[in-house]
Write a protein that holds these residues in place. Structure first.
Motif, PDB file in Angstrom:
ATOM      1  N   SER A  19       0.840  -1.194   0.000  1.00  0.00           N
ATOM      2  CA  SER A  19       0.000   0.000   0.000  1.00  0.00           C
ATOM      3  C   SER A  19       0.878   1.248   0.000  1.00  0.00           C
ATOM      4  O   SER A  19       1.868   1.327   0.726  1.00  0.00           O
ATOM      5  CB  SER A  19      -0.893  -0.001   1.244  1.00  0.00           C
ATOM      6  N   HIS A  20       0.504   2.253  -0.812  1.00  0.00           N
ATOM      7  CA  HIS A  20       1.268   3.494  -0.865  1.00  0.00           C
ATOM      8  C   HIS A  20       0.578   4.617  -0.115  1.00  0.00           C
ATOM      9  O   HIS A  20       0.953   5.770  -0.220  1.00  0.00           O
ATOM     10  CB  HIS A  20       1.509   3.892  -2.328  1.00  0.00           C
ATOM     11  N   ALA A  21      -0.499   4.260   0.628  1.00  0.00           N
ATOM     12  CA  ALA A  21      -1.192   5.275   1.414  1.00  0.00           C
ATOM     13  C   ALA A  21      -0.290   5.733   2.548  1.00  0.00           C
ATOM     14  O   ALA A  21       0.466   4.951   3.115  1.00  0.00           O
ATOM     15  CB  ALA A  21      -2.482   4.709   1.970  1.00  0.00           C
ATOM     16  N   THR A  22      -0.360   6.989   2.864  1.00  0.00           N
ATOM     17  CA  THR A  22       0.469   7.522   3.948  1.00  0.00           C
ATOM     18  C   THR A  22      -0.279   8.621   4.651  1.00  0.00           C
ATOM     19  O   THR A  22      -1.275   9.126   4.141  1.00  0.00           O
ATOM     20  CB  THR A  22       1.809   8.023   3.386  1.00  0.00           C
ATOM     21  N   HIS A  23       0.185   8.974   5.858  1.00  0.00           N
ATOM     22  CA  HIS A  23      -0.560  10.002   6.595  1.00  0.00           C
ATOM     23  C   HIS A  23      -0.273  11.392   6.052  1.00  0.00           C
ATOM     24  O   HIS A  23       0.712  11.609   5.333  1.00  0.00           O
ATOM     25  CB  HIS A  23      -0.247   9.902   8.097  1.00  0.00           C
ATOM     26  N   ALA A  24      -1.122  12.355   6.387  1.00  0.00           N
ATOM     27  CA  ALA A  24      -1.136  13.668   5.729  1.00  0.00           C
ATOM     28  C   ALA A  24       0.165  14.436   5.875  1.00  0.00           C
ATOM     29  O   ALA A  24       0.554  15.182   4.982  1.00  0.00           O
ATOM     30  CB  ALA A  24      -2.305  14.488   6.272  1.00  0.00           C
ATOM     31  N   SER A  26       0.380   2.142  13.119  1.00  0.00           N
ATOM     32  CA  SER A  26      -0.598   2.817  13.964  1.00  0.00           C
ATOM     33  C   SER A  26       0.118   3.560  15.083  1.00  0.00           C
ATOM     34  O   SER A  26       1.101   3.067  15.652  1.00  0.00           O
ATOM     35  CB  SER A  26      -1.561   1.794  14.577  1.00  0.00           C
ATOM     36  N   SER A  27      -0.374   4.749  15.386  1.00  0.00           N
ATOM     37  CA  SER A  27       0.222   5.529  16.485  1.00  0.00           C
ATOM     38  C   SER A  27      -0.436   5.199  17.822  1.00  0.00           C
ATOM     39  O   SER A  27      -0.104   5.791  18.843  1.00  0.00           O
ATOM     40  CB  SER A  27       0.083   7.024  16.211  1.00  0.00           C
ATOM     41  N   ALA A  28      -1.393   4.241  17.826  1.00  0.00           N
ATOM     42  CA  ALA A  28      -2.043   3.862  19.088  1.00  0.00           C
ATOM     43  C   ALA A  28      -1.029   3.170  19.995  1.00  0.00           C
ATOM     44  O   ALA A  28      -0.189   2.403  19.532  1.00  0.00           O
ATOM     45  CB  ALA A  28      -3.204   2.914  18.814  1.00  0.00           C
ATOM     46  N   PRO A  29      -1.080   3.439  21.300  1.00  0.00           N
ATOM     47  CA  PRO A  29      -0.136   2.783  22.214  1.00  0.00           C
ATOM     48  C   PRO A  29      -0.375   1.286  22.259  1.00  0.00           C
ATOM     49  O   PRO A  29      -1.502   0.812  22.067  1.00  0.00           O
ATOM     50  CB  PRO A  29      -0.449   3.431  23.567  1.00  0.00           C
ATOM     51  N   HIS A  30       0.700   0.522  22.506  1.00  0.00           N
ATOM     52  CA  HIS A  30       0.568  -0.932  22.591  1.00  0.00           C
ATOM     53  C   HIS A  30      -0.292  -1.327  23.785  1.00  0.00           C
ATOM     54  O   HIS A  30      -1.029  -2.295  23.742  1.00  0.00           O
ATOM     55  CB  HIS A  30       1.950  -1.584  22.709  1.00  0.00           C
ATOM     56  N   ARG A  31      -0.168  -0.588  24.869  1.00  0.00           N
ATOM     57  CA  ARG A  31      -0.967  -0.862  26.056  1.00  0.00           C
ATOM     58  C   ARG A  31      -1.767   0.374  26.411  1.00  0.00           C
ATOM     59  O   ARG A  31      -1.318   1.499  26.173  1.00  0.00           O
ATOM     60  CB  ARG A  31      -0.070  -1.239  27.242  1.00  0.00           C
ATOM     61  N   GLN A  32      -2.946   0.179  26.971  1.00  0.00           N
ATOM     62  CA  GLN A  32      -3.780   1.304  27.396  1.00  0.00           C
ATOM     63  C   GLN A  32      -4.150   1.109  28.863  1.00  0.00           C
ATOM     64  O   GLN A  32      -5.244   0.653  29.187  1.00  0.00           O
ATOM     65  CB  GLN A  32      -5.039   1.382  26.526  1.00  0.00           C
ATOM     66  N   PRO A  33      -3.214   1.452  29.763  1.00  0.00           N
ATOM     67  CA  PRO A  33      -3.436   1.167  31.191  1.00  0.00           C
ATOM     68  C   PRO A  33      -4.631   1.899  31.791  1.00  0.00           C
ATOM     69  O   PRO A  33      -5.165   1.486  32.807  1.00  0.00           O
ATOM     70  CB  PRO A  33      -2.126   1.611  31.852  1.00  0.00           C
ATOM     71  N   ASN A  34      -5.064   2.983  31.150  1.00  0.00           N
ATOM     72  CA  ASN A  34      -6.180   3.758  31.708  1.00  0.00           C
ATOM     73  C   ASN A  34      -7.530   3.378  31.105  1.00  0.00           C
ATOM     74  O   ASN A  34      -8.531   4.028  31.359  1.00  0.00           O
ATOM     75  CB  ASN A  34      -5.932   5.258  31.508  1.00  0.00           C
ATOM     76  N   ARG A  35      -7.546   2.328  30.299  1.00  0.00           N
ATOM     77  CA  ARG A  35      -8.813   1.926  29.696  1.00  0.00           C
ATOM     78  C   ARG A  35      -9.771   1.424  30.792  1.00  0.00           C
ATOM     79  O   ARG A  35      -9.349   0.801  31.757  1.00  0.00           O
ATOM     80  CB  ARG A  35      -8.573   0.806  28.689  1.00  0.00           C
ATOM     81  N   THR A  36     -11.061   1.702  30.604  1.00  0.00           N
ATOM     82  CA  THR A  36     -12.059   1.345  31.614  1.00  0.00           C
ATOM     83  C   THR A  36     -12.047  -0.164  31.869  1.00  0.00           C
ATOM     84  O   THR A  36     -12.137  -0.947  30.931  1.00  0.00           O
ATOM     85  CB  THR A  36     -13.463   1.762  31.122  1.00  0.00           C
TER      86      THR A  36
END
Length: 333
Positions: free
Chosen positions: A2-7, A63-73
């Motif tokens: 894929s050649h899609a990229t962020h802005a 993805s820029s999402a963190p690998h862990r989300q310690p504050n998730r409900t």
């Protein structure tokens, strides 16, 4: 690739690959390659290292999402939020107030579970009803357990008031006591089975929801449906412990049934049985005064027969559920 990229990316995946190959395969210093592509030397080195580790596939964005989300409900809180939304139709502010948490957090959970709009869960809004049902009886059975507090001798508080209801609880003989010395009347566990196509229901009342009880109910229900010409193919349950057991899995295999599970925190997946439980509560459990638990249980078979054979069901064209088994032998047995 894929050649899609962020802005805001300085390089396309194709340019990253060319830059990385200059460094890794042609021996260019990172600073010189960076100058060639008008990026920082850190950026050039990053893509070279990614290329060494992953090859061309490593040139696309991650993805820029963190690998862990310690504050998730936490899951238990999510369950409470879903329960209040589904059962009481409360909004984020009211739920947040009850659970002492920010309404924004509640809203985020509702969005994640796809129940942030009442139109997703309530037909009273005028939205078109999106229904899905299996084509033939037996294609899918829904199973679940409905818990009801038992009726004390003399009647429960709904009909005799709180004060008299407590007196009746205290006077009911042979009951264990809780830590405050109050009597434990106990819980009635209604193991319910619904055929997805016809809405025909099978119900058994028990004193527990163990895997042994749940599997025996399944065996009984499959035999009951077989007497009416219905061969069961699949069974859908929630993720309750009795349905996650090896015994449940092995029993399904023995009966030739494929077991399926609902998605966690998505009551809509088992919506037909949720709706049946509401009808059961309104039409039988709390419909009239019962002076004991045995009196209420004695009325259950008659109500289930009425529901299956005579009560018009709005979801199937105001016909009785049993009428959808008309093409099968022996359905009036």
């Amino acid at each position: 690739m894929s050649h899609a990229t962020h802005a805001n990316a300085a390089l396309t995946p194709r340019a990253r690959l060319r830059l990385a190959r200059l460094i890794v395969e042609h021996g260019w210093p990172p600073a010189r390659a960076a100058e060639r592509y008008d990026v920082s030397w850190k950026t050039a080195r990053k893509w070279a290292e990614r290329y060494r580790a992953e090859g061309p596939a490593g040139m696309s964005d991650r993805s820029s999402a963190p690998h862990r989300q310690p504050n998730r409900t936490p899951a238990p809180v999510v369950r409470k939020i879903v329960h209040l939304r589904w059962k009481q139709r409360l909004g984020p502010v009211e739920i947040g107030d009850r659970l002492a948490m920010p309404s924004s957090t509640v809203h985020a959970v509702l969005v994640r579970c796809r129940i942030n709009r009442l139109t997703h869960i309530d037909r009273a809004t005028g939205e078109p009803i999106r229904r899905y049902e299996h084509e033939r009886p037996g294609d899918l059975l829904h199973v679940d357990v409905k818990k009801l507090g038992k009726v004390p001798d003399g009647g429960g508080w709904r009909y005799v008031g709180r004060q008299q209801g407590e007196k009746n609880r205290a006077a009911t003989p042979g009951k264990p006591r809780n830590k405050y010395r109050g009597p434990l009347i106990g819980t009635c566990y209604l193991h319910t089975v619904i055929d997805d196509h016809s809405r025909v229901a099978y119900v058994e009342a028990h004193d527990d929801e163990t895997k042994e009880t749940a599997t025996q109910v399944l065996r009984n229900a499959v035999a009951w449906f077989a007497e009416r010409g219905v061969i069961v193919q699949r069974v859908l349950s929630d993720n309750g412990s009795c349905y996650k057991s090896h015994l449940w899995r092995d029993t399904c295999a023995e009966l030739g049934i494929t077991p399926k599970k609902t998605r966690p925190y998505r009551p809509q997946t088992n919506g037909k049985i949720e709706r049946f439980h509401r009808t059961l509560a309104e039409g039988w459990a709390f419909k009239k005064f019962y002076n004991s638990e045995s009196a209420r249980l004695a009325a259950l078979p008659g109500w289930v027969h009425e529901y299956n054979h005579h009560r018009p069901h709005s979801a199937i064209g105001k016909r009785s559920p049993i009428s959808r088994l008309d093409n099968l032998a022996g359905h009036h047995n």
